[in-house]
Scaffold this motif. Structure first.
Motif, PDB file in Angstrom:
ATOM      1  N   GLU A  57      31.797-107.862  76.267  1.00  0.00           N
ATOM      2  CA  GLU A  57      32.038-108.203  74.868  1.00  0.00           C
ATOM      3  C   GLU A  57      32.477-109.661  74.732  1.00  0.00           C
ATOM      4  O   GLU A  57      32.029-110.379  73.825  1.00  0.00           O
ATOM      5  CB  GLU A  57      33.096-107.281  74.270  1.00  0.00           C
ATOM      6  N   ALA A  58      33.340-110.115  75.636  1.00  0.00           N
ATOM      7  CA  ALA A  58      33.817-111.494  75.584  1.00  0.00           C
ATOM      8  C   ALA A  58      32.685-112.485  75.829  1.00  0.00           C
ATOM      9  O   ALA A  58      32.586-113.526  75.166  1.00  0.00           O
ATOM     10  CB  ALA A  58      34.930-111.691  76.611  1.00  0.00           C
ATOM     11  N   VAL A  59      31.809-112.169  76.782  1.00  0.00           N
ATOM     12  CA  VAL A  59      30.684-113.058  77.093  1.00  0.00           C
ATOM     13  C   VAL A  59      29.757-113.183  75.887  1.00  0.00           C
ATOM     14  O   VAL A  59      29.367-114.286  75.490  1.00  0.00           O
ATOM     15  CB  VAL A  59      29.908-112.544  78.324  1.00  0.00           C
ATOM     16  N   LEU A  60      29.398-112.055  75.276  1.00  0.00           N
ATOM     17  CA  LEU A  60      28.470-112.099  74.151  1.00  0.00           C
ATOM     18  C   LEU A  60      29.104-112.756  72.928  1.00  0.00           C
ATOM     19  O   LEU A  60      28.418-113.443  72.149  1.00  0.00           O
ATOM     20  CB  LEU A  60      27.974-110.695  73.820  1.00  0.00           C
ATOM     21  N   ALA A  61      30.398-112.568  72.755  1.00  0.00           N
ATOM     22  CA  ALA A  61      31.064-113.227  71.637  1.00  0.00           C
ATOM     23  C   ALA A  61      31.000-114.739  71.785  1.00  0.00           C
ATOM     24  O   ALA A  61      30.797-115.474  70.802  1.00  0.00           O
ATOM     25  CB  ALA A  61      32.513-112.754  71.544  1.00  0.00           C
ATOM     26  N   GLU A  62      31.160-115.229  73.011  1.00  0.00           N
ATOM     27  CA  GLU A  62      31.095-116.670  73.240  1.00  0.00           C
ATOM     28  C   GLU A  62      29.698-117.212  72.994  1.00  0.00           C
ATOM     29  O   GLU A  62      29.532-118.287  72.406  1.00  0.00           O
ATOM     30  CB  GLU A  62      31.565-117.001  74.655  1.00  0.00           C
ATOM     31  N   ILE A  63      28.678-116.474  73.422  1.00  0.00           N
ATOM     32  CA  ILE A  63      27.301-116.920  73.187  1.00  0.00           C
ATOM     33  C   ILE A  63      26.991-116.922  71.698  1.00  0.00           C
ATOM     34  O   ILE A  63      26.353-117.852  71.180  1.00  0.00           O
ATOM     35  CB  ILE A  63      26.311-116.032  73.960  1.00  0.00           C
ATOM     36  N   ALA A  64      27.438-115.889  70.991  1.00  0.00           N
ATOM     37  CA  ALA A  64      27.211-115.838  69.545  1.00  0.00           C
ATOM     38  C   ALA A  64      27.858-117.026  68.849  1.00  0.00           C
ATOM     39  O   ALA A  64      27.272-117.624  67.927  1.00  0.00           O
ATOM     40  CB  ALA A  64      27.750-114.528  68.985  1.00  0.00           C
ATOM     41  N   GLU A  65      29.047-117.404  69.305  1.00  0.00           N
ATOM     42  CA  GLU A  65      29.752-118.529  68.688  1.00  0.00           C
ATOM     43  C   GLU A  65      29.101-119.861  69.027  1.00  0.00           C
ATOM     44  O   GLU A  65      28.955-120.736  68.159  1.00  0.00           O
ATOM     45  CB  GLU A  65      31.206-118.532  69.143  1.00  0.00           C
ATOM     46  N   ARG A  66      28.683-120.025  70.281  1.00  0.00           N
ATOM     47  CA  ARG A  66      28.164-121.316  70.725  1.00  0.00           C
ATOM     48  C   ARG A  66      26.686-121.521  70.390  1.00  0.00           C
ATOM     49  O   ARG A  66      26.246-122.656  70.151  1.00  0.00           O
ATOM     50  CB  ARG A  66      28.386-121.474  72.225  1.00  0.00           C
ATOM     51  N   ALA A  67      25.914-120.440  70.395  1.00  0.00           N
ATOM     52  CA  ALA A  67      24.470-120.578  70.181  1.00  0.00           C
ATOM     53  C   ALA A  67      23.966-119.843  68.942  1.00  0.00           C
ATOM     54  O   ALA A  67      22.949-120.231  68.360  1.00  0.00           O
ATOM     55  CB  ALA A  67      23.707-120.092  71.413  1.00  0.00           C
ATOM     56  N   GLY A  68      24.640-118.743  68.579  1.00  0.00           N
ATOM     57  CA  GLY A  68      24.193-117.959  67.434  1.00  0.00           C
ATOM     58  C   GLY A  68      22.861-117.282  67.652  1.00  0.00           C
ATOM     59  O   GLY A  68      22.201-116.844  66.702  1.00  0.00           O
TER      60      GLY A  68
END
Length: 243
Positions: A57-68
């Motif tokens: 969950e933490a990994v995907l949240a970071e990708i969503a924030e940085r790349a969308g």
């Protein structure tokens, strides 16, 4: 070569071996590549320990924030501990299932909202040990067989949403871990000759040979391919032992 231009990819376990080779090929093809593992990588690393159920969950949240955006998910991170069922502790059992099976499940679940936006592709790195077994690998075999089953289920459920899901099942690949194991033996050259004989191609595989196939599955060239498990083992599983 720009077949991945405009794509965003996540590769887990990309600090070495097949994951590292896959990340490099995706980047060479024009993708923006995130990697997730405990150590560093050459791309956009996210520090993650997949024995922790909270990591996906933490990994995907970071990708969503940085790349969308996320178009390609490569579930490559894995762990193997040896021991018969009697020798395998419950902790070792749970750790192998967590890293090899539960973490990919959680990563896929968390990634699905992003993947379905543009018609994403998932490639899971299974193993020929999801089809057969080497001695003293009950938890590893169970986890990889489960990953193969998860691959088919995701393909069936999310194909109508434009998400493809496939898996590769590599055999003996010359990852740094395997090479170090061979070099630790008393007669490495003899072992290489012996293990070569169980492969019709008379050698073991290179990480890049698996990575090339992973990248094909992730690409639009494989747009009608989903729910499949592809053995990449130099013919090892096809060759019967001598009588």
């Amino acid at each position: 070569m720009s077949r991945f231009a405009g794509k965003v990819a996540l590769v887990t376990g990309a600090s070495s071996g097949m994951g590292q080779a896959t990340a490099a090929m995706l980047a060479d093809g024009g993708a923006r590549v995130f990697t997730a593992q405990r150590g560093a990588s050459e791309h956009e690393p996210i520090i993650a320990d997949f024995s922790d159920p909270a990591a996906p969950e933490a990994v995907l949240a970071e990708i969503a924030e940085r790349a969308g955006q996320l178009d390609i998910l490569i579930n490559n991170a894995g762990v193997m501990r040896e021991g018969t069922v009697e020798e395998t502790s419950l902790d070792d059992w749970y750790t192998q299932l967590q890293v090899n099976l539960t973490a990919p499940f959680l990563l896929i679940r968390e990634a699905m909202p992003l993947l379905r936006k543009g018609g994403g592709s998932i490639v899971n790195v299974g193993s020929i040990e999801g089809l057969g077994s080497n001695p003293r690998h009950p938890a590893y075999c169970a986890s990889k067989a489960g990953l193969h089953g998860l691959t088919r289920a995701v393909a069936v459920d999310h194909g109508p949403e434009g998400v493809r899901c496939n898996a590769v099942a590599p055999g003996w690949i010359d990852t740094p871990l395997n090479v170090a194991f061979i070099e630790s033996l008393g007669d490495p050259d003899r072992f290489r000759a012996e293990i070569g004989r169980i492969h019709p191609v008379r050698r073991t595989g290179a990480p890049e040979e698996v990575a090339r196939f992973i990248c094909w599955l992730a690409s639009d060239d494989a747009s009608f391919v989903t729910g499949q498990i592809y053995t990449i083992d130099g013919g090892r599983m096809a060759q019967l032992s001598l009588p």
